[in-house]
Motif scaffolding. Structure first.
Motif, PDB file in Angstrom:
ATOM      1  N   THR A  48     -10.594   8.624   9.770  1.00 59.18           N
ATOM      2  CA  THR A  48     -10.879   8.686   8.341  1.00 59.18           C
ATOM      3  C   THR A  48     -11.987   9.697   8.099  1.00 59.18           C
ATOM      4  OG1 THR A  48     -10.283   6.358   8.122  1.00 59.18           O
ATOM      5  CG2 THR A  48     -11.501   7.334   6.309  1.00 59.18           C
ATOM      6  N   ILE A  59     -10.453  19.654   9.874  1.00 63.24           N
ATOM      7  CA  ILE A  59     -10.201  18.340  10.462  1.00 63.24           C
ATOM      8  C   ILE A  59     -11.002  18.292  11.762  1.00 63.24           C
ATOM      9  CG2 ILE A  59      -8.449  16.794  11.411  1.00 63.24           C
ATOM     10  CD1 ILE A  59      -8.123  17.233   8.401  1.00 63.24           C
ATOM     11  N   PHE A  67      -0.792  13.923   9.702  1.00 65.12           N
ATOM     12  CA  PHE A  67      -1.548  13.616   8.505  1.00 65.12           C
ATOM     13  C   PHE A  67      -0.962  12.387   7.833  1.00 65.12           C
ATOM     14  CE2 PHE A  67      -3.526  14.345   4.430  1.00 65.12           C
ATOM     15  CZ  PHE A  67      -4.760  14.806   4.829  1.00 65.12           C
ATOM     16  N   LYS A  69      -2.646  10.484   4.601  1.00 68.97           N
ATOM     17  CA  LYS A  69      -2.761  10.536   3.146  1.00 68.97           C
ATOM     18  C   LYS A  69      -4.156  10.954   2.696  1.00 68.97           C
ATOM     19  CE  LYS A  69      -3.804   5.615   2.784  1.00 68.97           C
ATOM     20  NZ  LYS A  69      -3.465   4.357   2.161  1.00 68.97           N
ATOM     21  N   VAL A  70      -4.206  11.322   1.410  1.00 72.93           N
ATOM     22  CA  VAL A  70      -5.468  11.600   0.725  1.00 72.93           C
ATOM     23  C   VAL A  70      -5.523  10.644  -0.457  1.00 72.93           C
ATOM     24  CG1 VAL A  70      -6.805  13.292  -0.571  1.00 72.93           C
ATOM     25  CG2 VAL A  70      -5.426  14.036   1.384  1.00 72.93           C
ATOM     26  N   TYR A  72      -7.982   8.988  -3.659  1.00 73.16           N
ATOM     27  CA  TYR A  72      -9.191   9.165  -4.469  1.00 73.16           C
ATOM     28  C   TYR A  72      -9.165   8.162  -5.611  1.00 73.16           C
ATOM     29  CZ  TYR A  72      -6.236  11.674  -7.812  1.00 73.16           C
ATOM     30  OH  TYR A  72      -5.258  12.010  -8.713  1.00 73.16           O
ATOM     31  N   ASP A  81      -3.063   7.912  -4.530  1.00 72.81           N
ATOM     32  CA  ASP A  81      -2.713   8.745  -3.381  1.00 72.81           C
ATOM     33  C   ASP A  81      -2.309  10.116  -3.907  1.00 72.81           C
ATOM     34  OD1 ASP A  81      -3.162   6.679  -1.634  1.00 72.81           O
ATOM     35  OD2 ASP A  81      -1.043   6.196  -1.339  1.00 72.81           O
ATOM     36  N   TYR A  87      -1.467  19.310  -1.294  1.00 76.48           N
ATOM     37  CA  TYR A  87      -2.315  19.734  -0.179  1.00 76.48           C
ATOM     38  C   TYR A  87      -1.426  20.135   0.993  1.00 76.48           C
ATOM     39  CZ  TYR A  87      -1.403  15.018   1.562  1.00 76.48           C
ATOM     40  OH  TYR A  87      -0.793  13.869   1.988  1.00 76.48           O
ATOM     41  N   LEU A  99      -7.594  21.323   6.193  1.00 80.20           N
ATOM     42  CA  LEU A  99      -6.930  20.680   5.060  1.00 80.20           C
ATOM     43  C   LEU A  99      -7.209  21.537   3.838  1.00 80.20           C
ATOM     44  CD1 LEU A  99      -5.523  18.303   3.596  1.00 80.20           C
ATOM     45  CD2 LEU A  99      -7.766  17.178   3.527  1.00 80.20           C
ATOM     46  N   VAL A 115      -9.617  10.805   3.360  1.00 81.26           N
ATOM     47  CA  VAL A 115      -8.558  11.500   4.085  1.00 81.26           C
ATOM     48  C   VAL A 115      -8.268  10.699   5.356  1.00 81.26           C
ATOM     49  CG1 VAL A 115      -7.943  13.639   5.271  1.00 81.26           C
ATOM     50  CG2 VAL A 115      -9.357  13.720   3.196  1.00 81.26           C
ATOM     51  N   THR A 116      -6.998  10.346   5.551  1.00 85.47           N
ATOM     52  CA  THR A 116      -6.596   9.583   6.730  1.00 85.47           C
ATOM     53  C   THR A 116      -5.592  10.400   7.541  1.00 85.47           C
ATOM     54  OG1 THR A 116      -6.835   7.581   5.398  1.00 85.47           O
ATOM     55  CG2 THR A 116      -5.738   7.352   7.513  1.00 85.47           C
ATOM     56  N   TYR A 117      -5.826  10.486   8.849  1.00 85.07           N
ATOM     57  CA  TYR A 117      -4.953  11.268   9.720  1.00 85.07           C
ATOM     58  C   TYR A 117      -4.973  10.676  11.125  1.00 85.07           C
ATOM     59  CZ  TYR A 117      -9.328  13.371  11.283  1.00 85.07           C
ATOM     60  OH  TYR A 117     -10.582  13.559  11.785  1.00 85.07           O
TER      61      TYR A 117
END
Length: 172
Positions: A48, A59, A67, A69-70, A72, A81, A87, A99, A115-117
């Motif tokens: 994260t 990253i 990847f 999701k993003v 906010y 999402d 992006y 990113l 940001v989750t990857y």
């Protein structure tokens, strides 16, 4: 993925189980040291990253895998999402992916963009397996910082391997 205990014992020619607990402890210490020194993740991990604004961002974890999701918080306070069309991951800038955002939606002040990857090795390269074994072997055979007979340093090959694989730059 951690180096199996059986691989470590075979490489170090240990055929008894009395020291398994110590070998596992040394393996975990070696993995931790190698990860900090090289900034490589030696096992798969969901990572994260928190951003203060929508801006191109490197990253930081390697090796990058995929990847997720993003997310906010919009002006109304709802979690959103970001659509995947807003992006992209730029892999053309060397070993560290970037990113890049095509859209910059409005978001609530004081909140983070999350940001989750995924990153990390699912199968360790032979060099990293050797580095773990070299460290474990050195620490196992030289448990004291100094010995009355002879002081032994970490194998030179280990430093070479870690420098070669490191994603760290001289400024980090």
């Amino acid at each position: 993925m951690a180096v199996p205990l059986s691989t470590i014992k075979s490489a170090l020619k240990i055929d008894y189980d009395d020291d398994d607990k110590d070998l596992l402890r040394l393996r975990e210490a070696a993995v931790s040291l190698i990860e900090r020194r090289t900034q490589l993740l030696l096992s798969p991990s969901s990572e994260t990253l928190y951003l203060a604004k929508f801006t191109d961002t490197m990253i930081p974890s390697a090796p990058y895998v995929s990847f997720s999701k993003v997310t906010y918080t919009d002006q109304a306070g709802a979690s959103v999402d970001l659509p995947g069309t807003d992006y992209w991951i730029d892999l053309s800038q060397g070993s560290m992916p970037v990113l890049r955002f095509l859209q910059t939606p409005s978001f609530k002040d004081g909140t983070n963009i999350v940001v989750t990857y995924s990153a990390g090795y699912s199968v360790l390269p032979n060099e990293l397996v050797h580095a773990v074994i070299a460290l474990v072997g050195h620490w196992y055979n030289n448990p004291e910082a100094a010995q009355p007979i002879a002081l032994s340093t970490v194998p030179v090959s280990l430093g070479y391997i870690l420098d070669h694989l490191s994603t760290r730059s001289n400024i980090r």
